[in-house]
Design an enzyme around this catalytic site. Sequence first.
Site, PDB file in Angstrom:
ATOM      1  N   LYS A 177       0.832  -1.205   0.000  1.00  0.00           N
ATOM      2  CA  LYS A 177       0.000   0.000   0.000  1.00  0.00           C
ATOM      3  C   LYS A 177       0.868   1.258   0.000  1.00  0.00           C
ATOM      4  O   LYS A 177       0.525   2.275  -0.624  1.00  0.00           O
ATOM      5  CB  LYS A 177      -0.925   0.008   1.221  1.00  0.00           C
ATOM      6  N   GLU A 211       0.797   6.833  -6.691  1.00  0.00           N
ATOM      7  CA  GLU A 211      -0.245   7.867  -6.686  1.00  0.00           C
ATOM      8  C   GLU A 211       0.379   9.264  -6.612  1.00  0.00           C
ATOM      9  O   GLU A 211      -0.025  10.177  -7.354  1.00  0.00           O
ATOM     10  CB  GLU A 211      -1.176   7.640  -5.499  1.00  0.00           C
TER      11      GLU A 211
END
Length: 309
Positions: free
Chosen positions: A146, A153
């Site tokens: 993550k 991102e």
Amino acid sequence: NNYTVSVYNRSKSKYDLIENVTKTFTLSEFIQSLSKPRKIFLVISSDATLKIIEELRKLTDESDILVDFGNGNYKIADSLMIDNCGISGGEYGARNGASLMYGGSYSKYKIIEPILKSISAKYQMNGKKYDCVEYLGESGIGHFVKMVHNGIEYSVMQLISEIFLIDKTKFKMLNEKCSSYLLNATVEILEKRSDVIENVKGEIKMKGTGVWCLEEAANVGIAPTLSAAVFARRATEQVNELKMYASDFKIEIEDNCLLNSYKLAQAVAHIEGMKIIQSRIKNNELLIKICRIWRNGCIIRSVFLEELE
């Protein structure tokens, strides 16, 4: 999904916002409300994780399943040997299904797998639906993956901001050619609020995952797009100084050139991320599965992920 749910939260005012759950007011009451083996999902800020886990371990049994969903530092999950699950999707994911990256005990994962599948997003492949959830390995690997997701991102958002600086009218074209959640969100914002830049302060806070990912990238020896994104975010903390030196920026660029530049930078950002993941996951089949569970539910979902696979 027909599950009986108990909740405990330090701020009881939030209880007014939820229904159809058992609301408890102490950790002890919360633990007693659960049937064994207890399945406890922690969704709290990373700075509170250590204290809450310490308290919970005094109240739970070895057979209970305690999972940290807080997207914290994977090193904490490693040191505490706690099951962990990276989760991406935000409010949309909470309502429509999220992308879930699990690390820890495989036997415990299999017990709660039906729950995780029921709250996960779905993706289509060869006419079939699949769940955006995967067991990735032991220790803190769920939070590690993550963390890398967030690094990618960061890089893509920095890419979007630089395109905005060049020509903010090009996003619709880009989204038609290489659709993604972030591009589509940019198009929608600019269509509804063309004056958006004048109404945004321009200061972006960081929770830590970008810096953690940059440290891992440096160890691997690969970080050009991520480093630019992290340093750009950090620079916004001096937003007033930046405005003092700001000037109008204009550059003419053909659509095809901009499109190819975007595709290249997007590819570099994702490949950097996969290289970082490869420092902990050597199984190529599992790397492909990570690309698949990122196809829907998560912030970086895009058509490109199918091409990367």
